[in-house]
Write a protein that holds these residues in place. Sequence first.
Motif, PDB file in Angstrom:
ATOM      1  N   TYR A 167     -55.769 -13.539  44.072  1.00  0.00           N
ATOM      2  CA  TYR A 167     -55.434 -13.513  45.497  1.00  0.00           C
ATOM      3  C   TYR A 167     -53.927 -13.583  45.648  1.00  0.00           C
ATOM      4  O   TYR A 167     -53.254 -14.352  44.965  1.00  0.00           O
ATOM      5  CB  TYR A 167     -56.067 -14.702  46.227  1.00  0.00           C
ATOM      6  N   HIS A 227     -63.998 -19.153  49.769  1.00  0.00           N
ATOM      7  CA  HIS A 227     -63.842 -17.713  49.614  1.00  0.00           C
ATOM      8  C   HIS A 227     -63.476 -17.358  48.175  1.00  0.00           C
ATOM      9  O   HIS A 227     -62.444 -17.823  47.660  1.00  0.00           O
ATOM     10  CB  HIS A 227     -62.768 -17.192  50.570  1.00  0.00           C
ATOM     11  N   LYS A 263     -51.109 -14.691  48.141  1.00  0.00           N
ATOM     12  CA  LYS A 263     -50.944 -15.545  49.324  1.00  0.00           C
ATOM     13  C   LYS A 263     -49.482 -15.915  49.521  1.00  0.00           C
ATOM     14  O   LYS A 263     -49.147 -17.056  49.784  1.00  0.00           O
ATOM     15  CB  LYS A 263     -51.794 -16.805  49.172  1.00  0.00           C
ATOM     16  N   CYS A 316     -60.323 -17.714  43.452  1.00  0.00           N
ATOM     17  CA  CYS A 316     -60.687 -18.384  44.701  1.00  0.00           C
ATOM     18  C   CYS A 316     -59.481 -18.423  45.632  1.00  0.00           C
ATOM     19  O   CYS A 316     -58.382 -18.783  45.212  1.00  0.00           O
ATOM     20  CB  CYS A 316     -61.218 -19.792  44.448  1.00  0.00           C
ATOM     21  N   ARG A 317     -59.699 -18.000  46.873  1.00  0.00           N
ATOM     22  CA  ARG A 317     -58.669 -18.127  47.895  1.00  0.00           C
ATOM     23  C   ARG A 317     -58.638 -19.561  48.404  1.00  0.00           C
ATOM     24  O   ARG A 317     -57.599 -20.123  48.699  1.00  0.00           O
ATOM     25  CB  ARG A 317     -58.938 -17.151  49.039  1.00  0.00           C
ATOM     26  N   ASP A 318     -59.817 -20.156  48.522  1.00  0.00           N
ATOM     27  CA  ASP A 318     -60.027 -21.562  48.850  1.00  0.00           C
ATOM     28  C   ASP A 318     -61.436 -21.894  48.393  1.00  0.00           C
ATOM     29  O   ASP A 318     -62.097 -21.070  47.755  1.00  0.00           O
ATOM     30  CB  ASP A 318     -59.813 -21.835  50.347  1.00  0.00           C
ATOM     31  N   SER A 319     -61.920 -23.087  48.697  1.00  0.00           N
ATOM     32  CA  SER A 319     -63.229 -23.490  48.184  1.00  0.00           C
ATOM     33  C   SER A 319     -64.382 -22.708  48.783  1.00  0.00           C
ATOM     34  O   SER A 319     -65.507 -22.773  48.275  1.00  0.00           O
ATOM     35  CB  SER A 319     -63.452 -24.986  48.425  1.00  0.00           C
ATOM     36  N   CYS A 332     -60.801 -24.771  41.942  1.00  0.00           N
ATOM     37  CA  CYS A 332     -60.165 -24.710  43.257  1.00  0.00           C
ATOM     38  C   CYS A 332     -60.261 -26.092  43.885  1.00  0.00           C
ATOM     39  O   CYS A 332     -61.371 -26.610  44.080  1.00  0.00           O
ATOM     40  CB  CYS A 332     -60.849 -23.667  44.136  1.00  0.00           C
ATOM     41  N   GLY A 333     -59.124 -26.716  44.161  1.00  0.00           N
ATOM     42  CA  GLY A 333     -59.144 -28.080  44.664  1.00  0.00           C
ATOM     43  C   GLY A 333     -59.426 -29.069  43.557  1.00  0.00           C
ATOM     44  O   GLY A 333     -59.273 -28.783  42.367  1.00  0.00           O
TER      45      GLY A 333
END
Length: 312
Positions: A247, A202, A249, A197-200, A149-150
């Motif tokens: 996820y 979550h 989105k 991962c929704r973001d770093s 993620c990222g």
Amino acid sequence: MSVVSPAVAWISGTGGTFEWTDDSGRTWHAGSVPGATSRDFRAVHAFSLDTAVLMVSAQDTGLIYRTTDRGRSWQLQYSNVTKGTFLDGMAFFDARHGLAVGDPMDGRFLILETWDGGQHWARIRDAGLPPALPGEGAFAASGTSLVTCGSNDAWLGTGGAAASRVFHSSDGGRNWSVVSTPITAGTASAGIFSLACRDSGHLIAVGGNYSKPDPNAVTVATSDDGGATWVASSPAGSTAFLSGVAYMKSPGVPDGVLAVGTEGSVFSVDFGRTWKRIDRLSLNVVHARGDGAALAAGARGSVAVMAGLPSM
């Protein structure tokens, strides 16, 4: 499975096979890798319609192939036939930097790194990786036990040991920490099968015992602090075993999570705390497509386009 865009995706499977679509999954174009027809491709990562890498998972054999011409020709970019080798998954931070993971060797997970889009792979030093537990490994059912993620964060979910754990690297795979999770463990067939991962900050982990799905077992856990701590979701009959999670989105789709397994597919609009069963299809992997739908794949070449998800 690897989704490049709403139109383009790749899948891989047994017998050295792969398929790609450029029309959102309506039609698929199949092929096989010469010399690999006795192998299982447990992971694929596509950079575009033309360029992709495939990973072989086999006892004492780890292979990674790469194509730049939509599968018409393949180059073997990594080969390891050392006793104990078994690759489980791979994930990329961007078009050049990626990781692959294999079951522990000499007491620690095998972590491979590429900086040129999968053309060359090298093992990362073990000093930054905590020791594995007795019997611990990663499951290759969905190819998503390892996720990124990222540009720097990577997570690895494990099982097969006394505890199911999540390893986390915040520096691109050079150094790792590890924490235990509440997902059911204690046997060789139980643990974490998929992460998303929704973001770093979550994340969600799903799994269970694939040889004995249990509606009373904890098969879902979530983290709101980047994987430092994990909270169990209540067991439910619909989540007795899950092997893939994504996820959602996309515009027009309720914020939530889609998960699949051999017992069927489920959807959550509260990020994994409660679930609604969608179907009883036996599926292994799922990826959001970015247009309000998702692609999922299962046994014997089955592929499902999942749209119109419930609002619950």
